[in-house]
Design a protein around this motif. Structure first.
Motif, PDB file in Angstrom:
ATOM      1  N   PRO A  34      23.829 -27.233  19.501  1.00 29.97           N
ATOM      2  CA  PRO A  34      24.313 -28.316  20.377  1.00 29.97           C
ATOM      3  C   PRO A  34      23.487 -28.408  21.662  1.00 29.97           C
ATOM      4  CG  PRO A  34      25.798 -26.428  20.436  1.00 29.97           C
ATOM      5  CD  PRO A  34      24.825 -26.151  19.345  1.00 29.97           C
ATOM      6  N   GLY A  35      23.021 -29.604  21.935  1.00 31.63           N
ATOM      7  CA  GLY A  35      22.288 -29.870  23.169  1.00 31.63           C
ATOM      8  C   GLY A  35      20.891 -29.317  23.223  1.00 31.63           C
ATOM      9  N   MET A  36      20.364 -28.787  22.113  1.00 31.48           N
ATOM     10  CA  MET A  36      19.027 -28.203  22.140  1.00 31.48           C
ATOM     11  C   MET A  36      17.965 -29.299  22.070  1.00 31.48           C
ATOM     12  SD  MET A  36      17.409 -25.143  19.823  1.00 31.48           S
ATOM     13  CE  MET A  36      16.646 -26.086  18.529  1.00 31.48           C
ATOM     14  N   CYS A  37      16.948 -29.182  22.930  1.00 34.83           N
ATOM     15  CA  CYS A  37      15.812 -30.109  22.958  1.00 34.83           C
ATOM     16  C   CYS A  37      14.547 -29.298  22.680  1.00 34.83           C
ATOM     17  CB  CYS A  37      15.703 -30.808  24.307  1.00 34.83           C
ATOM     18  SG  CYS A  37      17.152 -31.771  24.762  1.00 34.83           S
ATOM     19  N   PRO A  38      14.081 -29.267  21.436  1.00 32.64           N
ATOM     20  CA  PRO A  38      12.936 -28.419  21.106  1.00 32.64           C
ATOM     21  C   PRO A  38      11.599 -29.126  21.342  1.00 32.64           C
ATOM     22  CG  PRO A  38      13.833 -29.353  19.119  1.00 32.64           C
ATOM     23  CD  PRO A  38      14.672 -29.891  20.244  1.00 32.64           C
ATOM     24  N   ALA A  39      10.556 -28.349  21.260  1.00 35.23           N
ATOM     25  CA  ALA A  39       9.178 -28.840  21.284  1.00 35.23           C
ATOM     26  C   ALA A  39       8.333 -27.831  20.527  1.00 35.23           C
ATOM     27  CB  ALA A  39       8.670 -29.007  22.708  1.00 35.23           C
ATOM     28  N   ARG A  40       7.280 -28.302  19.893  1.00 26.23           N
ATOM     29  CA  ARG A  40       6.444 -27.398  19.099  1.00 26.23           C
ATOM     30  C   ARG A  40       5.012 -27.422  19.621  1.00 26.23           C
ATOM     31  NH1 ARG A  40       6.582 -27.557  12.609  1.00 26.23           N
ATOM     32  NH2 ARG A  40       5.360 -29.476  12.881  1.00 26.23           N
ATOM     33  N   ASP A  79      16.497 -18.156  25.292  1.00 22.04           N
ATOM     34  CA  ASP A  79      16.820 -19.568  25.481  1.00 22.04           C
ATOM     35  C   ASP A  79      15.577 -20.450  25.458  1.00 22.04           C
ATOM     36  OD1 ASP A  79      19.512 -19.160  25.629  1.00 22.04           O
ATOM     37  OD2 ASP A  79      19.565 -19.040  27.825  1.00 22.04           O
ATOM     38  N   THR A  80      14.409 -19.861  25.594  1.00 21.82           N
ATOM     39  CA  THR A  80      13.160 -20.628  25.679  1.00 21.82           C
ATOM     40  C   THR A  80      12.311 -20.482  24.426  1.00 21.82           C
ATOM     41  OG1 THR A  80      13.150 -20.297  28.080  1.00 21.82           O
ATOM     42  CG2 THR A  80      11.097 -21.021  27.065  1.00 21.82           C
ATOM     43  N   MET A  81      12.109 -19.254  23.962  1.00 27.99           N
ATOM     44  CA  MET A  81      11.236 -18.987  22.817  1.00 27.99           C
ATOM     45  C   MET A  81      12.090 -18.881  21.563  1.00 27.99           C
ATOM     46  SD  MET A  81       8.572 -18.784  24.792  1.00 27.99           S
ATOM     47  CE  MET A  81       7.331 -18.350  23.621  1.00 27.99           C
ATOM     48  N   HIS A  82      11.942 -19.837  20.661  1.00 29.73           N
ATOM     49  CA  HIS A  82      12.802 -19.899  19.471  1.00 29.73           C
ATOM     50  C   HIS A  82      12.133 -19.285  18.245  1.00 29.73           C
ATOM     51  CE1 HIS A  82      16.093 -21.322  17.016  1.00 29.73           C
ATOM     52  NE2 HIS A  82      15.237 -21.930  16.189  1.00 29.73           N
ATOM     53  N   LEU A  83      10.851 -19.612  18.024  1.00 32.23           N
ATOM     54  CA  LEU A  83      10.176 -19.155  16.806  1.00 32.23           C
ATOM     55  C   LEU A  83       8.679 -19.049  17.086  1.00 32.23           C
ATOM     56  CD1 LEU A  83      10.610 -18.530  13.750  1.00 32.23           C
ATOM     57  CD2 LEU A  83      10.061 -20.926  13.311  1.00 32.23           C
ATOM     58  N   VAL A 111       4.294 -22.014  18.184  1.00 35.57           N
ATOM     59  CA  VAL A 111       5.468 -21.622  18.954  1.00 35.57           C
ATOM     60  C   VAL A 111       6.447 -22.781  18.942  1.00 35.57           C
ATOM     61  CG1 VAL A 111       6.349 -20.777  21.151  1.00 35.57           C
ATOM     62  CG2 VAL A 111       4.024 -20.198  20.451  1.00 35.57           C
ATOM     63  N   LEU A 112       7.697 -22.481  18.592  1.00 29.92           N
ATOM     64  CA  LEU A 112       8.769 -23.460  18.684  1.00 29.92           C
ATOM     65  C   LEU A 112       9.557 -23.159  19.966  1.00 29.92           C
ATOM     66  CD1 LEU A 112      10.258 -25.835  17.386  1.00 29.92           C
ATOM     67  CD2 LEU A 112      11.715 -24.170  16.191  1.00 29.92           C
ATOM     68  N   LEU A 113       9.426 -24.056  20.917  1.00 31.93           N
ATOM     69  CA  LEU A 113      10.066 -23.893  22.218  1.00 31.93           C
ATOM     70  C   LEU A 113      11.357 -24.705  22.271  1.00 31.93           C
ATOM     71  CD1 LEU A 113       6.802 -24.439  24.298  1.00 31.93           C
ATOM     72  CD2 LEU A 113       7.853 -22.233  23.756  1.00 31.93           C
ATOM     73  N   ARG A 114      12.208 -24.330  23.207  1.00 31.81           N
ATOM     74  CA  ARG A 114      13.446 -25.089  23.318  1.00 31.81           C
ATOM     75  C   ARG A 114      13.987 -25.045  24.741  1.00 31.81           C
ATOM     76  NH1 ARG A 114      17.606 -21.229  19.841  1.00 31.81           N
ATOM     77  NH2 ARG A 114      17.304 -19.313  21.040  1.00 31.81           N
ATOM     78  N   GLN A 146      10.275 -33.527  31.690  1.00 31.79           N
ATOM     79  CA  GLN A 146      10.878 -32.250  31.303  1.00 31.79           C
ATOM     80  C   GLN A 146      10.120 -31.668  30.115  1.00 31.79           C
ATOM     81  OE1 GLN A 146      13.585 -30.714  33.040  1.00 31.79           O
ATOM     82  NE2 GLN A 146      12.859 -32.282  34.433  1.00 31.79           N
ATOM     83  N   GLY A 147      10.115 -30.362  30.068  1.00 31.21           N
ATOM     84  CA  GLY A 147       9.401 -29.697  28.983  1.00 31.21           C
ATOM     85  C   GLY A 147       8.817 -28.386  29.459  1.00 31.21           C
TER      86      GLY A 147
END
Length: 557
Positions: free
Chosen positions: A483-489, A205-209, A294-297, A312-313
């Motif tokens: 749906p509802g995903m808030c990513p950060a890179r 749920d946290t580490m996407h890519l 890292v693509l976080l979410r 948040q983040g």
């Protein structure tokens, strides 16, 4: 005292130590005892040796003291000159000694640059600000319920479990939020660590890519779970847990062992003739293509603005692979829907071998073999401070915080002990402050956590921009919905191929101290090492030889 008369007249008052022969018609004969004769010979010979030394000494002005024709005022003049010269020279030598004793180390730049492939890529620890999945426990909702009821409803089993979750979660959220609430503190069935893992967002749920050195892999190949003072976090490029911790530490710290042997240690660096692809990871050049992406979410449904505040983040910490991350001390943020670029400048300090003979307090650092830690195999200042805080907390509260190193038998503090372990940390810092400004204060707990003689820090230059995830998906015409995903890179890379290290070395060694002392003695008095040998010769060997020579000449006569 004896009185002697010649006829009717008093001749003299003569001490009884002399032998006296009296003749009525002759003069009185007084002979000195043998001991006094020997003393007179010693004084006579010593005076001769002194005059001989003064006539041939290399020390300036000494010849004037041995000349019998000199007026006493001239001799007093030179004696005063000697006294003032000795005082001035002694004061300056004392200043040099204090500098040599207290500040023998100087930190300078190394003579050549160090390439980045000689040090490991920084270890990266990522901690989500979202601490709980709301379907498991809703911190905001339960918090407001506490404000209304003040007392928890213990009679409902589901509420008991939720209160147990809140008791664990309260140790991660802001401490002032729940310090007035009464919660269940019974965690005998499950440890606090297990509860924190159960309620926290999962790894996926946290580490996407993830991509490192321009090679994209599953994030689980790079990142491992780690329990920190911020709860469940994910760490990249840290040492194998069994190489970092000593035997006997709680099994909680060994569960997520990466099982990858290390080819690097803090003091000597990487082993020679090893492949570039080694562990801890390193890069062969600077630049974004060689770095970590890292693509976080996080998910909007799990965001909680009371637990950790309005930002948040994710919290990010860069540290070297042998150091335990403590995000309560330092970090930088990666907000949601933002891209953060981190350009890293290594800051490395080494220590010359010439300082091995100095005590750690004089050089102000510990070599790897000089400071033993109970829980850690690798000494760093941060690891030492963490262990010291754990020992101090255990002594003050009878338990330690869930993130502190411990053995299996050590109790973990619950919600009711939060005030105690927070106070213990404050008291320890206050005690160290008092020890720093008042050297005579008696300390009940001494940490002695000096820096390591070889240390690496990673200074970060940060820039960020908006990261519009929805537009990116539209550009790719992706049919996958999040749906509802808030990513950060997050992107981390070295800024330059080389960097300049700093080195501790001797500022004033024994040779420098002796050279400075010799210069001052020569300046004030014209004294050298042979001058002291000459003084020693005249008061020992020369004096004895003259006495023996004088005695032999008396015997022959």
């Amino acid at each position: 005292m004896l009185k002697f008369y010649r006829g009717r007249k008093e001749v003299a008052n003569i001490p009884s130590i002399f032998s006296v022969e009296v003749d009525n018609d002759a003069d009185v004969h007084i002979s000195m005892p043998s001991t006094m004769k020997h003393e007179n010979k010693l004084v006579k010979v010593a005076r001769g040796v002194f005059e001989e030394y003064c006539s041939c000494s290399t020390i300036h002005g000494t010849k004037y003291l041995g000349e019998s024709q000199r007026h006493w005022f001239e001799k007093a003049w030179w004696i005063l000159a000697y006294v003032f010269s000795l005082i001035g020279c002694g004061m300056l030598i004392r200043q040099i000694y204090n500098k040599w004793d207290q500040s023998p180390v100087i930190v300078t730049f190394a003579g050549k640059t160090t390439p980045v492939f000689e040090i490991p890529f920084p270890a990266v620890t990522i901690c989500p600000e979202t601490k709980a999945i709301k379907t498991v426990v809703d911190f905001t909702k339960t918090y407001h319920k506490f404000l209304v009821q003040h007392e928890p409803p213990y009679n409902v089993s589901s509420q008991e479990l939720r209160l147990k979750y809140m008791g664990a979660l309260s140790q991660i959220c802001e401490p002032h939020l729940t310090d007035t609430f009464t919660m269940a503190d019974n965690v005998s069935e499950e440890s606090i660590i297990d509860i924190i893992k159960q309620i926290a967002p999962t790894f996926n749920d946290t580490m996407h890519l993830c991509k490192f050195r321009n090679s994209m892999k599953y994030c689980s190949d790079y990142f491992k779970e780690i329990m920190t003072d911020e709860g469940l976090c994910f760490s990249f490029n840290m040492l194998n847990a069994r190489e970092l911790y000593r035997e006997g530490i709680s099994k909680d710290f060994l569960e997520n062992d990466c099982n990858v042997p290390s080819n690097w240690d803090l003091q000597s660096g990487y082993k020679e003739f090893i492949e570039p692809r080694t562990y801890p990871y390193r890069v062969l050049a600077a630049g974004a293509r060689s770095g970590l992406f890292v693509l976080l979410r996080s998910y909007e449904r799990n965001l909680d603005y009371i637990c950790k505040g309005p930002v948040q983040g994710f919290k990010i910490l860069l540290h070297h692979p042998a150091e335990i991350p403590q995000l309560s001390k330092e970090y930088f943020r990666v907000p949601l829907l933002q891209e953060v670029l981190v350009s890293v400048r290594p800051n490395m300090i080494t220590t010359s071998v010439g300082l091995l003979d100095y005590t750690p307090n004089r050089r102000q650092c510990f070599f790897a073999s000089e400071r033993y830690l109970r829980f850690f195999k690798v000494y760093t200042q941060r690891n030492c401070e963490l262990e010291c805080l754990a020992n101090y907390t255990l002594k003050a509260c009878g338990c330690v915080r869930f993130s502190m190193p411990r053995v299996d038998e050590t109790a973990i503090c619950g919600h009711r002990q939060m005030t105690c372990y927070n106070k213990a940390e404050h008291d320890l810092l206050h005690e160290q402050y008092l020890n720093g400004i008042t050297k005579n204060i008696s300390s009940t707990h001494e940490c002695e956590c000096l820096p390591a003689c070889t240390s690496i820090k990673y200074d970060a230059e940060i820039s960020q921009a908006s990261f519009d995830w929805s537009l990116l998906l539209n550009a790719f015409k992706s049919s996958t919905e999040y749906p509802g995903m808030c990513p950060a890179r997050l992107a981390i890379f070295f800024k330059e191929n080389q960097f300049i290290t700093t080195e501790r070395s001797e500022l004033y060694g024994p040779t420098d101290f002796l050279a400075n002392c010799g210069g001052l003695l020569g300046l004030f008095m014209g004294v050298s090492l042979l001058s002291f040998v000459e003084i020693l010769y005249h008061i020992t060997l020369r004096l004895c030889c003259n006495l023996r020579k004088n005695a032999s000449s008396k015997d022959t006569s």
